[in-house]
Design an enzyme around this catalytic site. Sequence first.
Site: not given
Lengths: 168, 139
Positions: B33, B30
């Site tokens: 993230c 991600c």
Amino acid sequence: MARWARPPRRPDDPQLAAVRSLVRATPPEVLDRIRGRAPWRRAVRAAWPPLTLVIAALLFTPLYLAFASSAGWPEGNLWSLLLLAMAAGAALTFAGYLRVVDGRPRLGLGGSPCAAVSGFFPIVGALALATTTPPGMPASAASGWMALGLVLLGLSNRVTGAVMCPPR
Amino acid sequence: MATRNLAAADFTQTVLDNDIVLVDFWAAWCGPCRQFAPVFEASSEKHPDIVFGKVDTEAEQALAGAAGITSIPTLMAFREGVLVFSQPGALPAAALEQVIDGVKGLDMAAIHAEIAAHGAGEAGDAAADGAPTEAAAER
């Protein structure tokens, strides 16, 4: 059957049950104390840091001209508003691909396929405007609303997808 | 203090044993993230009095499910064992500091009282409906 007679649940892992009760115990009003009543504001701030807004401002004029030419240079207050909104939405969408990581600007596609392709929506909006506009005539208001809808769809994908991913 | 990895086995104990615990639910694939990770790490160095935990949602899928994670990164903050903040989305450093200031500034006596009143109210509503509470249903 009595209302409270729910189907029996599968025995749960006690560790996970403890986690579940930890995160469910807090009423929403308590969570709102820090989160605030409009958590989307923080998402907007995260999606568009100052450098991104500068890039968006630079992109605004060329995009306004691009949308205006696609629409056949229409006149009137409604069209002025539509074109301003389209240009602003598209500029924020394109500028949203610039991420600032560790103080350095980088290209960031976002956290989901929708976020990655959000830049196509303003392009499709401009193309839709151009293809539905008769030669030598201004576009219809319906085409303008459709193009604006596409631009805003791309923008909403960008703002949510730039800062988070759906789980797998 | 550096961040520490949390798993289902030590999540609850970590939350209950420490005054303030921030938890970052993340995944390696991600992008946001990865963008948030250095912000979280830097904040952990700045606040040695706070536990900064990380949950890899790929390795700990059941834990992420139990915590109700629907998007990543999600930041949760616990104080005195109570969830006081939960929001998905990568935060810039300034916003993370705001959250930490907010957590530190909470009147926890009032929050404990509010949670107790909320629990009592729910139990009362359920009793009036003739339905068991969620906890009773779990049992």
